[in-house]
Enzyme design. Structure first.
Site, PDB file in Angstrom:
ATOM      1  N   LYS A  88       9.258 -11.095 -20.038  1.00  0.00           N
ATOM      2  CA  LYS A  88      10.671 -11.258 -19.660  1.00  0.00           C
ATOM      3  C   LYS A  88      11.013 -10.472 -18.395  1.00  0.00           C
ATOM      4  O   LYS A  88      12.051 -10.728 -17.780  1.00  0.00           O
ATOM      5  CB  LYS A  88      11.594 -10.874 -20.810  1.00  0.00           C
ATOM      6  CG  LYS A  88      11.660  -9.405 -21.158  1.00  0.00           C
ATOM      7  CD  LYS A  88      12.692  -9.194 -22.253  1.00  0.00           C
ATOM      8  CE  LYS A  88      12.844  -7.725 -22.605  1.00  0.00           C
ATOM      9  NZ  LYS A  88      13.889  -7.504 -23.620  1.00  0.00           N
ATOM     10  N   ASP A  89      10.149  -9.523 -17.972  1.00  0.00           N
ATOM     11  CA  ASP A  89      10.366  -8.786 -16.726  1.00  0.00           C
ATOM     12  C   ASP A  89       9.834  -9.533 -15.504  1.00  0.00           C
ATOM     13  O   ASP A  89      10.113  -9.148 -14.368  1.00  0.00           O
ATOM     14  CB  ASP A  89       9.672  -7.418 -16.775  1.00  0.00           C
ATOM     15  CG  ASP A  89      10.297  -6.470 -17.776  1.00  0.00           C
ATOM     16  OD1 ASP A  89      11.484  -6.646 -18.092  1.00  0.00           O
ATOM     17  OD2 ASP A  89       9.589  -5.563 -18.261  1.00  0.00           O
ATOM     18  N   ARG A 136      23.196 -11.205 -20.522  1.00  0.00           N
ATOM     19  CA  ARG A 136      22.977 -12.240 -21.535  1.00  0.00           C
ATOM     20  C   ARG A 136      23.466 -11.784 -22.900  1.00  0.00           C
ATOM     21  O   ARG A 136      24.193 -12.507 -23.594  1.00  0.00           O
ATOM     22  CB  ARG A 136      21.472 -12.583 -21.594  1.00  0.00           C
ATOM     23  CG  ARG A 136      21.070 -13.510 -22.740  1.00  0.00           C
ATOM     24  CD  ARG A 136      19.561 -13.613 -22.843  1.00  0.00           C
ATOM     25  NE  ARG A 136      18.946 -12.317 -23.106  1.00  0.00           N
ATOM     26  CZ  ARG A 136      18.837 -11.778 -24.301  1.00  0.00           C
ATOM     27  NH1 ARG A 136      19.318 -12.392 -25.370  1.00  0.00           N
ATOM     28  NH2 ARG A 136      18.253 -10.603 -24.455  1.00  0.00           N
ATOM     29  N   ARG A 137      23.086 -10.576 -23.292  1.00  0.00           N
ATOM     30  CA  ARG A 137      23.517 -10.065 -24.593  1.00  0.00           C
ATOM     31  C   ARG A 137      25.020  -9.820 -24.610  1.00  0.00           C
ATOM     32  O   ARG A 137      25.709 -10.156 -25.578  1.00  0.00           O
ATOM     33  CB  ARG A 137      22.761  -8.775 -24.923  1.00  0.00           C
ATOM     34  CG  ARG A 137      21.299  -8.995 -25.276  1.00  0.00           C
ATOM     35  CD  ARG A 137      20.539  -7.699 -25.421  1.00  0.00           C
ATOM     36  NE  ARG A 137      19.153  -7.934 -25.828  1.00  0.00           N
ATOM     37  CZ  ARG A 137      18.135  -7.167 -25.484  1.00  0.00           C
ATOM     38  NH1 ARG A 137      18.337  -6.095 -24.722  1.00  0.00           N
ATOM     39  NH2 ARG A 137      16.907  -7.451 -25.898  1.00  0.00           N
ATOM     40  N   ARG A 160      17.171   4.699 -25.742  1.00  0.00           N
ATOM     41  CA  ARG A 160      18.384   3.973 -26.145  1.00  0.00           C
ATOM     42  C   ARG A 160      18.797   4.346 -27.566  1.00  0.00           C
ATOM     43  O   ARG A 160      19.986   4.487 -27.855  1.00  0.00           O
ATOM     44  CB  ARG A 160      18.162   2.468 -26.018  1.00  0.00           C
ATOM     45  CG  ARG A 160      17.915   2.020 -24.593  1.00  0.00           C
ATOM     46  CD  ARG A 160      17.917   0.519 -24.477  1.00  0.00           C
ATOM     47  NE  ARG A 160      17.259   0.089 -23.256  1.00  0.00           N
ATOM     48  CZ  ARG A 160      17.365  -1.127 -22.739  1.00  0.00           C
ATOM     49  NH1 ARG A 160      18.097  -2.044 -23.335  1.00  0.00           N
ATOM     50  NH2 ARG A 160      16.728  -1.446 -21.625  1.00  0.00           N
ATOM     51  N   CYS A 247      20.668 -13.796  -8.333  1.00  0.00           N
ATOM     52  CA  CYS A 247      20.807 -12.572  -9.107  1.00  0.00           C
ATOM     53  C   CYS A 247      20.852 -12.865 -10.601  1.00  0.00           C
ATOM     54  O   CYS A 247      20.886 -14.013 -11.034  1.00  0.00           O
ATOM     55  CB  CYS A 247      22.078 -11.845  -8.688  1.00  0.00           C
ATOM     56  SG  CYS A 247      22.114 -11.436  -6.934  1.00  0.00           S
TER      57      CYS A 247
END
Length: 316
Positions: A88-89, A136-137, A160, A247
């Site tokens: 995903k990166d 997105r989240r 986190r 972006c």
């Protein structure tokens, strides 16, 4: 690493230095050793721009390849032979001379809610504070719970989780895969179904990049490639490439493989989650790329294109 034979060689594996990245790199090395016990494998840690900038939301940095570019440059300079990434990166367009050569079998790709206070998403109190740095989240959480406040949260999984406690947050949203690999599943209070939150493109997948002319590396990684996962991420990355264009934007895509067929769900949303365009396509895995592109065309035509123009490059 020169030559095209599989005689015993020393293989250099490039990765970021976070605990999760090292877990992934060591897992890849274990798999490679199982397949090629006569080879020597070593891990090279490379610090990326994303690792150095930890106090700014990802969407505000506005740079693709935040967690991959320096590793790819090392690959091109032949300082490493195989690059290991969280897929995903990885941007949908790779640098010239590099290709995505294999993906390992996917872990559960979904997002999860973690809460020291034991909250589920529906059980969160009004005005609850939820940590995430993802557009997105944020958009999808706001769609479900417009009353909650999202708090920008950067750092690795452990950081986190510590910030959730230190800052008194009601919860944080992370990827199931990273939470599992780091041993924090006991803190998960809800696995978020794709009907609630569509995951990021490539979430849960470990990706292996090599140089275009890396014939030996190609032979090494070939046994690790998982074809159903490859089909899923081909559709997802085709969707993202057609949607993205610049972006970070609030979009998600989730492809599910079953017996040669793919079901692909995609979404784009406004930053506040109040406007959502979502659709689904399905078909043979042989047309994975076309399925992702078709899904993107549908969503853009529904109104997603004009919506994205209003949010593109705006950040959180």
């Amino acid at each position: 690493m020169k030559g095209t034979t599989l005689m015993a060689v020393k293989v250099r594996i490039g990765t970021r230095g976070s605990r999760l990245a090292l877990w992934q790199a060591n897992y890849v090395v274990k798999r490679l050793r199982d397949c090629f016990p006569g080879h020597e494998f070593e891990i090279t840690v490379i610090k990326t721009k994303g690792d150095k900038i930890t106090d700014v939301a990802l969407s505000k940095i506005g740079d693709k390849g935040l967690f991959t570019k320096e590793i790819e440059m090392a690959l091109l300079r032949e300082e490493i032979d195989i690059a290991v990434h969280s897929l995903k990166d990885l941007p949908t367009t790779l640098p010239e001379g590099i290709r995505l050569a294999a993906v390992l079998e996917r872990e559960n790709p979904l997002d999860v809610l973690l809460s020291f206070k034991g909250y589920s998403l529906s059980g969160l109190p009004r005005g609850a504070r939820i940590g995430t740095s993802s557009l997105r989240r944020t958009a999808q959480l706001k769609r479900l719970r417009p009353d909650i406040e999202t708090v920008n949260l950067r750092g690795n999984v452990e950081t986190r989780i510590r910030k959730m406690e230190d800052e008194g947050l009601d919860g944080i949203v992370l990827a199931y895969a990273g939470v599992k690999r780091m041993g924090f599943l006991h803190l998960v209070t809800e696995i978020l179904h794709p009907d609630q939150v569509i995951p990021a493109v490539g979430q849960g997948v470990i990706a292996l990049e090599i140089k275009e002319d890396g014939k030996v590396a190609e032979e090494l990684v070939k046994p690790l490639n998982h074809q159903p996962t490859w089909a899923e991420i081909t559709a997802e990355r085709a969707f993202l490439k057609a949607i993205e264009g610049g972006c970070q934007v609030p979009c998600g895509c989730h492809a599910s493989y079953q017996e040669g067929y793919l079901t692909v769900d995609g979404l784009v949303a406004s930053l506040d989650g109040q406007v959502v365009y979502r659709d689904r396509v399905s078909g043979s895995e042989a047309f994975a790329q076309q399925l992702g592109e078709e899904l993107a065309r549908r969503i853009l035509a529904m109104g997603g294109g004009s919506l994205l123009e209003t949010v593109r490059c705006m950040g959180d």
